[in-house]
Design a protein around this motif. Structure first.
Motif, mmCIF file in Angstrom:
data_model
loop_
_atom_site.group_PDB
_atom_site.id
_atom_site.type_symbol
_atom_site.label_atom_id
_atom_site.label_comp_id
_atom_site.label_asym_id
_atom_site.label_seq_id
_atom_site.Cartn_x
_atom_site.Cartn_y
_atom_site.Cartn_z
ATOM 1 N N ASN A 35 -3.953 6.483 -8.165
ATOM 2 C CA ASN A 35 -5.198 6.230 -6.665
ATOM 3 C C ASN A 35 -6.556 5.669 -6.843
ATOM 4 O O ASN A 35 -7.257 6.462 -6.045
ATOM 5 C CB ASN A 35 -4.469 7.654 -6.893
ATOM 6 N N ASN A 36 -6.778 5.709 -8.129
ATOM 7 C CA ASN A 36 -8.030 5.328 -8.069
ATOM 8 C C ASN A 36 -8.739 4.140 -8.675
ATOM 9 O O ASN A 36 -10.184 3.888 -8.088
ATOM 10 C CB ASN A 36 -8.741 5.558 -9.650
ATOM 11 N N THR A 37 -7.926 3.456 -7.720
ATOM 12 C CA THR A 37 -8.157 1.580 -7.170
ATOM 13 C C THR A 37 -7.988 2.086 -5.493
ATOM 14 O O THR A 37 -7.871 2.798 -5.319
ATOM 15 C CB THR A 37 -6.866 1.524 -8.133
ATOM 16 N N ASP A 38 -8.455 0.724 -5.281
ATOM 17 C CA ASP A 38 -8.064 0.617 -4.068
ATOM 18 C C ASP A 38 -6.887 1.051 -3.141
ATOM 19 O O ASP A 38 -5.474 -0.089 -3.197
ATOM 20 C CB ASP A 38 -8.630 -1.027 -3.752
ATOM 21 N N THR A 39 -7.206 1.784 -2.520
ATOM 22 C CA THR A 39 -5.398 1.960 -1.960
ATOM 23 C C THR A 39 -5.585 3.089 -0.282
ATOM 24 O O THR A 39 -6.449 2.930 0.488
ATOM 25 C CB THR A 39 -4.550 3.505 -2.581
ATOM 26 N N VAL A 40 -4.385 2.703 0.334
ATOM 27 C CA VAL A 40 -3.672 2.990 1.582
ATOM 28 C C VAL A 40 -3.140 4.043 1.441
ATOM 29 O O VAL A 40 -2.173 3.491 1.186
ATOM 30 C CB VAL A 40 -4.073 1.729 2.824
ATOM 31 N N GLY A 63 -10.041 -3.520 6.911
ATOM 32 C CA GLY A 63 -9.813 -3.367 4.961
ATOM 33 C C GLY A 63 -9.834 -5.437 4.808
ATOM 34 O O GLY A 63 -9.718 -5.760 5.935
ATOM 35 N N LYS A 64 -9.479 -5.371 4.100
ATOM 36 C CA LYS A 64 -9.554 -7.273 3.165
ATOM 37 C C LYS A 64 -9.091 -7.220 2.137
ATOM 38 O O LYS A 64 -8.913 -7.026 1.090
ATOM 39 C CB LYS A 64 -11.077 -7.876 3.770
ATOM 40 N N GLU A 66 -5.768 -7.412 -1.299
ATOM 41 C CA GLU A 66 -4.690 -7.439 -1.234
ATOM 42 C C GLU A 66 -5.360 -6.095 -1.669
ATOM 43 O O GLU A 66 -6.213 -5.576 -1.681
ATOM 44 C CB GLU A 66 -4.194 -7.853 -2.353
ATOM 45 N N MET A 67 -3.776 -4.630 -1.332
ATOM 46 C CA MET A 67 -4.157 -3.470 -1.840
ATOM 47 C C MET A 67 -3.256 -3.065 -2.225
ATOM 48 O O MET A 67 -2.120 -3.252 -1.975
ATOM 49 C CB MET A 67 -5.074 -2.515 -1.032
ATOM 50 N N LYS A 80 -1.014 -6.263 2.216
ATOM 51 C CA LYS A 80 -2.231 -6.972 1.892
ATOM 52 C C LYS A 80 -2.797 -7.102 3.715
ATOM 53 O O LYS A 80 -1.823 -6.829 4.427
ATOM 54 C CB LYS A 80 -1.524 -7.839 2.153
ATOM 55 N N TRP A 81 -3.909 -6.544 3.761
ATOM 56 C CA TRP A 81 -5.097 -6.843 4.963
ATOM 57 C C TRP A 81 -4.460 -7.527 5.711
ATOM 58 O O TRP A 81 -4.996 -9.259 5.475
ATOM 59 C CB TRP A 81 -5.940 -5.610 4.775
#
Length: 101
Positions: A35-40, A63-64, A66-67, A80-81
């Motif tokens: 969870n330290n990365t770009d997550t939703v 956002g913009k 992939e995540m 992906k947003w």
């Protein structure tokens, strides 16, 4: 039993190469990401929709690109947003038509 089988290729597939870069494999993302990365982070209702293969629209988020998508602190997949929604990247063989929880 491993001695009885013959393997032609051993290993794991991490990503696939596409025109615009690489696309991560779902299994790698759920096993190795944190969870330290770009997550939703999804709420329960959105997580149910996610596991049924539907896109989700988290309230107040945008956002913009992939995540990673998480629920209760666990990575559940790639997304992906696309505008104000997160396009579901769950592999079709993992999609469930019924509620899991």
């Amino acid at each position: 039993m491993l001695g009885e089988f013959r393997f032609s290729r051993m290993g794991i597939k991490i990503a696939e190469q596409h025109k615009k870069g690489y696309k991560w494999q779902h299994q790698v993302a759920t096993a190795l990401a944190n969870n330290n990365t770009d997550t939703v982070a999804l709420e329960t209702a959105d997580a149910r929709e996610w596991f049924m293969g539907r896109d989700v629209r988290p309230e107040g988020l945008s956002g913009k690109g992939e995540m990673l998508v998480s629920y209760n602190g666990f990575i559940i997949g790639l997304g992906k947003w696309v505008g104000n929604r997160v396009k579901n990247g769950l592999p079709r063989e993992l999609v469930r038509d019924k509620n899991l929880f």
